[in-house]
Design an enzyme around this catalytic site. Sequence first.
Site, short mmCIF file in Angstrom:
data_model
loop_
_atom_site.label_atom_id
_atom_site.label_comp_id
_atom_site.label_asym_id
_atom_site.label_seq_id
_atom_site.Cartn_x
_atom_site.Cartn_y
_atom_site.Cartn_z
N HIS A 42 -41.88 102.55 -17.88
CA HIS A 42 -41.09 103.47 -17.06
C HIS A 42 -40.58 102.78 -15.81
O HIS A 42 -41.32 102.08 -15.12
CB HIS A 42 -41.88 104.74 -16.72
CG HIS A 42 -43.24 104.47 -16.13
ND1 HIS A 42 -44.34 104.16 -16.91
CD2 HIS A 42 -43.67 104.43 -14.85
CE1 HIS A 42 -45.38 103.97 -16.12
NE2 HIS A 42 -44.99 104.11 -14.87
P1 AMP Z 1 -47.34 104.09 -12.77
O1 AMP Z 1 -48.33 103.86 -11.69
O2 AMP Z 1 -46.14 103.17 -12.65
O3 AMP Z 1 -47.93 104.06 -14.17
O4 AMP Z 1 -46.72 105.52 -12.51
C1 AMP Z 1 -46.92 106.64 -13.32
C2 AMP Z 1 -46.08 107.77 -12.72
O5 AMP Z 1 -46.06 108.87 -13.62
C3 AMP Z 1 -46.61 108.29 -11.39
O6 AMP Z 1 -45.56 108.22 -10.43
C4 AMP Z 1 -47.02 109.74 -11.71
O7 AMP Z 1 -46.78 110.60 -10.62
C5 AMP Z 1 -46.17 110.08 -12.89
N1 AMP Z 1 -46.71 111.06 -13.83
C6 AMP Z 1 -48.00 111.21 -14.20
N2 AMP Z 1 -48.09 112.14 -15.20
C7 AMP Z 1 -46.83 112.58 -15.44
C8 AMP Z 1 -46.25 113.52 -16.34
N3 AMP Z 1 -47.01 114.19 -17.20
N4 AMP Z 1 -44.91 113.73 -16.31
C9 AMP Z 1 -44.13 113.02 -15.44
N5 AMP Z 1 -44.61 112.12 -14.56
C10 AMP Z 1 -45.93 111.90 -14.56
#
Ligand code: AMP
Length: 176
Positions: free
Chosen positions: A95
Amino acid sequence: MYWQTGLIKSLLDPTNLIITTDVAVVIADKYPKARHHYLVLPKEDIASIFQLSKKHLPLLEELHLLARNIIEIRGESYESFQIGFHAQPSMQRLHLHVISKDFVSSCLKTKKHWNSFNTSLFITYETLYAQLSNEGHIQRLPKDIVDELLAKPLTCNQCAFVAKNMPLLKEHLQEH
Ligand code: AMP
Ligand code: ZN
């Protein structure tokens, strides 16, 4: 662990998809760390930056195009955003973070949150793209480097202010 697949679950609900193309989607981050915070994800099941190879460079370009699109759709300026990947991602499915530089949000709570976006734990799109082009893969940072970056002082991203703690940093960010 089950929570690491939360993003993949979110992708399965069409109401979460703000933009969809043949190869990627844009969703809102569920716990936004700024006024605007989006995630761009490929439809292909790529777990993380560590699975990328040179063949994915065109896909990365597409992700970046969607990042620019969502900023435009929201009527915001490109310069007020940072676009990139976490060097140590926690959630599965590659992502790309598209986040406004204000960092004003009730979900921004911890030093880890701050330093994961405001030290070299945040790899800009351009840097990651260049690394992949040059080296053919993305390497994990050693744990001691990650710990060092996470422990860095809380320096404001818009001026030289260093906050003693997160509540003071959050108060400061509101004033910008
Ligand atoms: P990372 O640390 O790059 O893996 O970031 C994961 C991101 O996903 C964080 O910014 C979270 O706030 C976000 N996140 C966690 N769960 C969900 C979800 N179910 N839908 C959308 N975003 C999410
Ligand atoms: Zn400042």
